[in-house]
Design an enzyme around this catalytic site. Structure first.
Site, PDB file in Angstrom:
ATOM      1  N   ARG A 195       0.840  -1.205   0.000  1.00  0.00           N
ATOM      2  CA  ARG A 195       0.000   0.000   0.000  1.00  0.00           C
ATOM      3  C   ARG A 195       0.877   1.256   0.000  1.00  0.00           C
ATOM      4  O   ARG A 195       2.079   1.197   0.229  1.00  0.00           O
ATOM      5  CB  ARG A 195      -0.908   0.002   1.248  1.00  0.00           C
TER       6      ARG A 195
ATOM      7  N   LYS B 272       2.732   1.876   7.228  1.00  0.00           N
ATOM      8  CA  LYS B 272       3.189   1.082   8.369  1.00  0.00           C
ATOM      9  C   LYS B 272       4.224   1.854   9.192  1.00  0.00           C
ATOM     10  O   LYS B 272       4.809   2.833   8.721  1.00  0.00           O
ATOM     11  CB  LYS B 272       3.806  -0.223   7.882  1.00  0.00           C
TER      12      LYS B 272
ATOM     13  N   TYR C 228      -0.014   4.063  10.501  1.00  0.00           N
ATOM     14  CA  TYR C 228      -0.292   3.012  11.485  1.00  0.00           C
ATOM     15  C   TYR C 228       0.984   2.770  12.273  1.00  0.00           C
ATOM     16  O   TYR C 228       2.052   2.587  11.682  1.00  0.00           O
ATOM     17  CB  TYR C 228      -0.675   1.692  10.798  1.00  0.00           C
TER      18      TYR C 228
ATOM     19  N   HIS D 221       0.933   0.987  15.875  1.00  0.00           N
ATOM     20  CA  HIS D 221       0.820  -0.191  16.753  1.00  0.00           C
ATOM     21  C   HIS D 221       2.009  -0.274  17.714  1.00  0.00           C
ATOM     22  O   HIS D 221       2.690  -1.287  17.805  1.00  0.00           O
ATOM     23  CB  HIS D 221       0.693  -1.469  15.904  1.00  0.00           C
TER      24      HIS D 221
ATOM     25  N   GLU E 224      -4.362   4.164  14.125  1.00  0.00           N
ATOM     26  CA  GLU E 224      -5.245   3.236  14.854  1.00  0.00           C
ATOM     27  C   GLU E 224      -5.749   3.788  16.176  1.00  0.00           C
ATOM     28  O   GLU E 224      -6.671   3.214  16.742  1.00  0.00           O
ATOM     29  CB  GLU E 224      -4.539   1.883  15.074  1.00  0.00           C
TER      30      GLU E 224
ATOM     31  N   ASP F 293      -6.015 -11.357  14.114  1.00  0.00           N
ATOM     32  CA  ASP F 293      -5.045 -10.371  14.607  1.00  0.00           C
ATOM     33  C   ASP F 293      -5.258 -10.037  16.074  1.00  0.00           C
ATOM     34  O   ASP F 293      -4.387  -9.445  16.707  1.00  0.00           O
ATOM     35  CB  ASP F 293      -5.084  -9.097  13.737  1.00  0.00           C
TER      36      ASP F 293
HETATM   37  P1  NAD Z   1     -16.655  -4.393  15.091  1.00  0.00           P
HETATM   38  O1  NAD Z   1     -16.468  -3.812  16.444  1.00  0.00           O
HETATM   39  O2  NAD Z   1     -17.220  -3.560  14.012  1.00  0.00           O
HETATM   40  O3  NAD Z   1     -17.594  -5.685  15.201  1.00  0.00           O
HETATM   41  C1  NAD Z   1     -17.387  -6.685  16.155  1.00  0.00           C
HETATM   42  C2  NAD Z   1     -18.735  -7.322  16.491  1.00  0.00           C
HETATM   43  O4  NAD Z   1     -18.476  -8.497  17.281  1.00  0.00           O
HETATM   44  C3  NAD Z   1     -19.657  -6.409  17.299  1.00  0.00           C
HETATM   45  O5  NAD Z   1     -20.907  -6.271  16.633  1.00  0.00           O
HETATM   46  C4  NAD Z   1     -19.816  -7.186  18.629  1.00  0.00           C
HETATM   47  O6  NAD Z   1     -21.094  -7.033  19.216  1.00  0.00           O
HETATM   48  C5  NAD Z   1     -19.572  -8.606  18.164  1.00  0.00           C
HETATM   49  N1  NAD Z   1     -19.265  -9.561  19.219  1.00  0.00           N
HETATM   50  C6  NAD Z   1     -18.519  -9.406  20.344  1.00  0.00           C
HETATM   51  N2  NAD Z   1     -18.517 -10.561  21.050  1.00  0.00           N
HETATM   52  C7  NAD Z   1     -19.277 -11.455  20.361  1.00  0.00           C
HETATM   53  C8  NAD Z   1     -19.660 -12.810  20.570  1.00  0.00           C
HETATM   54  N3  NAD Z   1     -19.267 -13.479  21.661  1.00  0.00           N
HETATM   55  N4  NAD Z   1     -20.449 -13.412  19.647  1.00  0.00           N
HETATM   56  C9  NAD Z   1     -20.854 -12.741  18.549  1.00  0.00           C
HETATM   57  N5  NAD Z   1     -20.534 -11.455  18.308  1.00  0.00           N
HETATM   58  C10 NAD Z   1     -19.753 -10.824  19.196  1.00  0.00           C
HETATM   59  O7  NAD Z   1     -15.228  -5.017  14.672  1.00  0.00           O
HETATM   60  P2  NAD Z   1     -14.638  -5.165  13.205  1.00  0.00           P
HETATM   61  O8  NAD Z   1     -14.121  -3.844  12.741  1.00  0.00           O
HETATM   62  O9  NAD Z   1     -15.599  -5.919  12.366  1.00  0.00           O
HETATM   63  O10 NAD Z   1     -13.341  -6.058  13.499  1.00  0.00           O
HETATM   64  C11 NAD Z   1     -13.434  -7.452  13.776  1.00  0.00           C
HETATM   65  C12 NAD Z   1     -12.039  -8.054  13.884  1.00  0.00           C
HETATM   66  O11 NAD Z   1     -11.428  -8.069  12.592  1.00  0.00           O
HETATM   67  C13 NAD Z   1     -11.064  -7.268  14.761  1.00  0.00           C
HETATM   68  O12 NAD Z   1     -10.325  -8.181  15.552  1.00  0.00           O
HETATM   69  C14 NAD Z   1     -10.156  -6.584  13.776  1.00  0.00           C
HETATM   70  O13 NAD Z   1      -8.885  -6.293  14.325  1.00  0.00           O
HETATM   71  C15 NAD Z   1     -10.094  -7.653  12.736  1.00  0.00           C
HETATM   72  N6  NAD Z   1      -9.536  -7.278  11.414  1.00  0.00           N
HETATM   73  C16 NAD Z   1      -8.775  -8.228  10.807  1.00  0.00           C
HETATM   74  C17 NAD Z   1      -8.237  -8.008   9.558  1.00  0.00           C
HETATM   75  C18 NAD Z   1      -7.445  -9.107   8.906  1.00  0.00           C
HETATM   76  O14 NAD Z   1      -6.784  -8.854   7.908  1.00  0.00           O
HETATM   77  N7  NAD Z   1      -7.499 -10.333   9.392  1.00  0.00           N
HETATM   78  C19 NAD Z   1      -8.445  -6.780   8.909  1.00  0.00           C
HETATM   79  C20 NAD Z   1      -9.223  -5.809   9.544  1.00  0.00           C
HETATM   80  C21 NAD Z   1      -9.785  -6.066  10.814  1.00  0.00           C
END
Ligand code: NAD
Length: 363
Positions: free
Chosen positions: A15, A75, A94, A96, A118, A270
């Site tokens: 990026r 980054k 970012y 972290h 972040e 993550d």
């Molecule tokens: P968000 O806060 O928008 O949504 C999270 C949801 O999870 C909320 O609606 C919450 O109520 C729900 N939740 C909490 N506990 C729960 C449970 N026990 N059962 C069911 N639902 C539950 O978060 P987001 O922005 O969607 O991010 C989600 C994750 O994705 C984060 O850990 C973020 O860091 C990660 N992420 C990963 C990548 C990747 O490349 N892997 C990229 C971006 C974000």
């Protein structure tokens, strides 16, 4: 003011921190933008595109850092960049820092003002500069899940959309936040059968109202998660408990009873992952087998689609960049509490409470 954009040097980071649209916006306001040669290539943005929008193309990173008062990156700086940072500069990227003592020390020693994407936080607690990456990861999840469901990839051999006379594939999305609902929407677009689970009933109420029966909303608890996992061909984990490790919602024993060849995509990898057996993987080697199921746990999913990710990221960072350039950092931060939350290091001191706590520093 001079805004500098170096090429990212971290391994496999494609990026870039600005697009030609951002360059045009800044130059039209009287700022100068210096972009390192080749900075956009990984995102399919060419030097010529940046130059046509009004940027000056610099031959190397030294020339960018030397010229710039405000440095934009994606980054955190890596070791080869540390010596370029100066006390009169602002770095916006970012960071972290809670995860890196080395980088924190480098920023302190340089005396630079470091603002982290972040930790920019709106008054309602949301994180506007993280949300677009959750959108990207969410929208990718059904795509990678559909791919690995193919028999040739080791999956169950199910086509998510089904065909005439054959039932659609079944997708369970756990967590109906930003990434979860983006995943659910794309799965619906593929014509899969979709259920979403969340603990937040108000959230489910809104979704139920908007989607008008096209998907099912289910309250998230151990009983319903088990039912959904035993039913699904594809399970997408997308939960987040702010500031905490992801809860473990799918046990190894439950996976042992899932459909053979089912696929589990853990977006929350993550934050430690929401399936018991999740461990971070890379785009080079994204999946591993648990019993008869495939786990996909890539920690930086947006890295695979840098052209889209760069545009999504810069769309949300640009208003802050404009404020920093137009007003200067002191006024911009004083005027905007959300941006103020982004300030991590100033004048050799860590001022962000969580980062300070992570490294045992006073803030
Ligand atoms: P968000 O806060 O928008 O949504 C999270 C949801 O999870 C909320 O609606 C919450 O109520 C729900 N939740 C909490 N506990 C729960 C449970 N026990 N059962 C069911 N639902 C539950 O978060 P987001 O922005 O969607 O991010 C989600 C994750 O994705 C984060 O850990 C973020 O860091 C990660 N992420 C990963 C990548 C990747 O490349 N892997 C990229 C971006 C974000």
């Amino acid at each position: 003011r001079i805004v500098g954009v170096p090429r990212e040097v971290k391994n496999r980071e494609y990026r870039v921190a600005i697009t030609p649209a951002g360059v045009r916006e800044l130059t039209s306001r009287g700022h100068e933008v210096v972009v390192e040669h080749g900075a956009g290539t990984g995102s399919a943005l060419l030097d010529d595109d940046f130059a046509a929008a009004g940027a000056r193309i610099a031959p190397d990173a030294d020339a960018v850092w030397d010229a710039a008062a405000l440095v934009l990156k994606v980054k955190e700086p890596v070791a080869e960049e540390y010596h370029r940072m100066r006390p009169d500069q602002v770095l916006f990227t970012y960071l972290h820092l809670a995860a890196s003592k080395e980088c924190t020390t480098a920023l302190i020693d340089a005396g630079i003002t470091a603002i982290a994407y972040e930790t920019v936080r709106l008054p309602d607690g949301s994180l506007p500069l993280l949300a677009p990456m959750s959108e990207v990861a969410g929208r990718m999840a059904p795509q990678v899940g559909a791919h690995h469901l193919q028999r040739t990839e080791g999956g169950r051999g199910v086509l998510l959309g089904g065909v005439s006379g054959v039932a659609a594939g079944k997708v369970a999305v756990i967590g109906a936040g930003v990434s979860g609902m983006n995943a659910a929407t794309i799965a619906l677009g593929l014509q899969a059968e979709v259920v979403v689970l969340d603990t937040n009933i108000n959230r489910l109420r809104q979704i139920d109202f908007s989607y008008r029966g096209h998907l099912q909303t289910i309250t998230s608890n151990a009983y319903e998660i088990e039912r959904a996992c035993l039913w699904a061909d594809l399970v997408i984990g997308a939960v987040l408990v702010p500031g905490a490790k992801a809860p473990t919602l799918v046990s190894n024993e439950l996976v042992s009873r899932m459909r053979p060849g089912s696929v589990l995509v853990d977006i929350a990898t993550d934050q430690g992952g929401c399936f018991a057996d999740s461990r971070p993987t890379t785009h080079d080697d994204p999946v591993f087998r648990v019993h008869d199921s495939l786990f996909y746990c890539v920690a930086n999913m947006p890295g695979a689609v840098p052209n889209t990710s760069t545009q999504a990221l810069t769309n949300v960072t640009l208003p802050y960049v404009i404020a920093l350039a137009d007003k200067g950092p002191a006024r911009a931060v004083a005027d905007d509490p959300a941006l103020a939350e982004g300030v991590n290091v100033v004048g050799g001191r860590v001022v962000q409470p969580e980062v300070a706590a992570a490294h045992g520093l006073e803030h």
